[in-house]
Design an enzyme around this catalytic site. Sequence first.
Site, PDB file in Angstrom:
ATOM      1  CD  GLU A   1     -24.986   6.090  -5.511  1.00 27.34           C
ATOM      2  OE1 GLU A   1     -24.498   5.795  -4.403  1.00 27.34           O
ATOM      3  OE2 GLU A   1     -24.487   5.756  -6.587  1.00 27.34           O
TER       4      GLU A   1
ATOM      5  CD  GLU B   1     -21.706  -4.344   0.646  1.00 25.87           C
ATOM      6  OE1 GLU B   1     -21.687  -3.277   0.009  1.00 25.87           O
ATOM      7  OE2 GLU B   1     -20.744  -4.770   1.286  1.00 25.87           O
TER       8      GLU B   1
ATOM      9  CD1 TRP C   1     -19.669  -4.117   4.666  1.00 29.65           C
ATOM     10  CD2 TRP C   1     -20.015  -2.031   5.370  1.00 29.65           C
ATOM     11  NE1 TRP C   1     -20.209  -3.390   3.625  1.00 29.65           N
ATOM     12  CE2 TRP C   1     -20.428  -2.129   4.014  1.00 29.65           C
ATOM     13  CE3 TRP C   1     -20.131  -0.793   6.032  1.00 29.65           C
ATOM     14  CZ2 TRP C   1     -20.955  -1.036   3.317  1.00 29.65           C
ATOM     15  CZ3 TRP C   1     -20.650   0.280   5.331  1.00 29.65           C
ATOM     16  CH2 TRP C   1     -21.056   0.157   3.983  1.00 29.65           C
TER      17      TRP C   1
ATOM     18  CB  ILE D   1     -27.116  11.025   3.780  1.00 23.78           C
ATOM     19  CG1 ILE D   1     -27.878  11.309   2.480  1.00 23.78           C
ATOM     20  CG2 ILE D   1     -27.095   9.528   4.026  1.00 23.78           C
ATOM     21  CD1 ILE D   1     -29.373  11.025   2.536  1.00 23.78           C
TER      22      ILE D   1
ATOM     23  CG  ASP E   1     -27.275   5.379   7.650  1.00 23.65           C
ATOM     24  OD1 ASP E   1     -28.216   5.933   7.055  1.00 23.65           O
ATOM     25  OD2 ASP E   1     -26.393   6.001   8.281  1.00 23.65           O
TER      26      ASP E   1
ATOM     27  CG  HIS F   1     -20.131   8.883  -5.194  1.00 22.63           C
ATOM     28  ND1 HIS F   1     -19.707   8.129  -4.127  1.00 22.63           N
ATOM     29  CD2 HIS F   1     -21.449   8.648  -5.315  1.00 22.63           C
ATOM     30  CE1 HIS F   1     -20.739   7.445  -3.633  1.00 22.63           C
ATOM     31  NE2 HIS F   1     -21.805   7.748  -4.338  1.00 22.63           N
TER      32      HIS F   1
ATOM     33  CE  LYS G   1      -2.904   2.660   3.150  1.00 23.82           C
ATOM     34  NZ  LYS G   1      -4.107   2.871   2.324  1.00 23.82           N
TER      35      LYS G   1
ATOM     36  CD  GLU H   1     -23.098  10.088  10.328  1.00 27.80           C
ATOM     37  OE1 GLU H   1     -22.170   9.350   9.975  1.00 27.80           O
ATOM     38  OE2 GLU H   1     -24.242  10.018   9.839  1.00 27.80           O
TER      39      GLU H   1
ATOM     40  CB  CYS I   1     -24.706   3.404  -0.388  1.00 25.87           C
ATOM     41  SG  CYS I   1     -24.407   4.283   1.076  1.00 25.87           S
TER      42      CYS I   1
END
Length: 760
Positions: A666, A606, A562, A432, A600, A696, A19, A485, A644
Amino acid sequence: MARTALLGLPRMGPERELKFALESHWAGRLGADELLETARGLRAASWQRAQAAGIDVIPSGDFSLYDHVLDTAWALGAIPARYGALDRDSLADYFVLARGDAERRPLEMTKWFDTNYHYLVPELDADQQFELRAEHWTATLAEAAALGIETRPVVLGPLSFLLLSKGVDDPLALLPRLVPVYVELLRALAAAGATEVQLDEPCLAVDRTSAELDLYATAFAQLKAAGLPIALTTYFAGLDVGAMLEHVAALEPAELHLDLVRAPGQLTPALQALSATGTRLSLGVLDGRNVWAADLDAALERIDAALAALGSERVTIAPSCSLLHLPYEAARETGIDEEVRGWLAFAAERIAELRTLADVLVAEPVQTDVLLDASRDRQRSRRESARTNDRAVRDRVGLLRSTDYARDTPADERRTVQHERVALPELPTTTIGSYPQTPEIRDARRRLRDGTLPYDEYEQVMRKRIAEVVAFEQELGIDVLVHGEPERNDMVEYFGQQLAGFAFSANGWVQSYGSRCVKPPILYGDVSRPEPMTVGWWRYAQSLAERPVKGMLTGPVTILQWSFVRDDQPRQETCTQIALAIQDEVADLEAAGCFAIQVDEAALREGLPLQRHLQDDYNRWAVDCFRLTVAPARPETQVHTHMCYSEFNDVMEHIVRLDADVISIEASRSDMEVLDAFTSSQPYPNDIGPGVYDIHSPRVPSVEEIERLLELAEARVGRERLWVNPDCGLKTRRWEDVRPALQNMVAAAQRRRAVVGVSA
Ligand code: GLN
Ligand code: ZN
């Protein structure tokens, strides 16, 4: 004797060396040669680690500077015309496909099956030509050989390559043209010294039709004729028994790899189907997707069954898939409680488990127990620990009734009482949740973590940011406010850190895309919420505001999706526990006076299983978990949710069943076409906020542009139920862009309100 194999290894390096090298290279601080040197060092270290563990089959060519699907496209010459002439020897040109440049957009990126790894989607056209450059594999093969290590090249197979691409309606029509190029590749590998190739065909296991399998049979016969033994490799799903499995076995590859962690039911029929062939079976018995130490006795049972049916010469033992999706080494995670750490296996531990299995197979019976003792202790400790058996949590789940999954008032009645409680204008505006995460905010969080900023000073910093957001939104005239947030680094980690049952690694990074890595929380135990998590911040924000401030929570499915989650109970059960924990927060926000609570569920879609026959069950329990989270909310509390993405066509009935009072999605980039899903079969019954500002990109949309989108949206769903909001949270943007963009959004809403007489 049975052999051991690895299908792929982590790429980033134990300290994410790749990375950092990539990012310095892209920033112009590290030359291409140094980058390549770093990559070479990482490959060598991985191979040597596998060799030191005595692994028989060590992979090569799985390593990538960005993504293995991109590498395949690059090697096959599948480079879209819109890039113009590229030099296939040039690293810079390779990165153009991955990252774009001033004139050219990068290849689209999408999820690699149901992992959180993203691959670059090759773009093909109907008269696509291919032209092989085999160096990606031949050079690494030679590199390993120079270290005295024999490796097996890993190649993404032609079926999966085509099905993962876009641009042609019938991608498999290109198979006859592509296969000769693969034949050429196999010959080149043999000439370079390979004695076998691993041909990854994950798509083979995902709902292939028999027509597709027939096409593949023809292709595979040609590949086999190249003369290099092929280890045909499937993972992430099982070959359906009764059709696919038999079909694939009939291909008679030199070896067939099955993911027995995801689909253990394949084993018995596979042993039957392969018994009359010469094919070797590779047993994917160790989980390559999750971080738990394996139950080696259970793995041995499967291995023994295979040995009995096929004989030891025809059995390979392996992880279920590449170890790409695992972090490096659990033993280094000294920050994780010792008991829990003992339950973990990252890539290093997985390789050691593979070694142990192989050792057990050749050990004298008296030694077997010695070899397996440590593993058995871990299993027992995990099974019996109070952390995985919280009575209160289990009792609460056990007492759930079907009525606990529904709000007790129908949506239209709720709507009426909500409007009585808070008068909102037509086309109400909202955001949001998140606002720009400035360096100051990140710095304060970091200093809180490392102990250099006392909590009350940290709280002051956050409060200032919250006050700034509230003042900004009020001044702009936003109707339902947020606090912004600032205290959240990540929408899942923030909650995981406050819930019982989660651990956080210091170095448990896995590649997400390119140089980007994620460090998923590790959900090891029963989940509960010891204390309110967001109420204090919300209360402060609301104290400054005249209009309602939304409470902001992450939903159970997204938290599940996640994280690395426990494998000792069904995902549904874990998700139900999370739902109850978040439900406690919903109740506390409501009790504190919160009018609108947003839950959310960015990852709802997914989580959808790859294979169709598993999808209904998932949709049912995932939506149930959302419903459970918000069910106790009183009718006058407005429940929002946010998603999303912009593909709703095939999941619409489940979106409706969420029964959220307001959903934001979205939409701006699809020009509101996403709303067709909300109108076509049955009109969506509740309120909806299609995004009108593409967050984005740093681009600031004009008032006219937003007005036009709103007009399109009104034409589709009517004004009655329409909200006005951005596509998603604003945390990745800068205030300089956010200010004018939201100003334009509010102005556009006001202008549309002035246009009277609009109906759907
Ligand atoms: N409330 C979150 C935010 O605004 C939602 C982000 C998401 O769904 N990805 O950042
Ligand atoms: Zn979003």
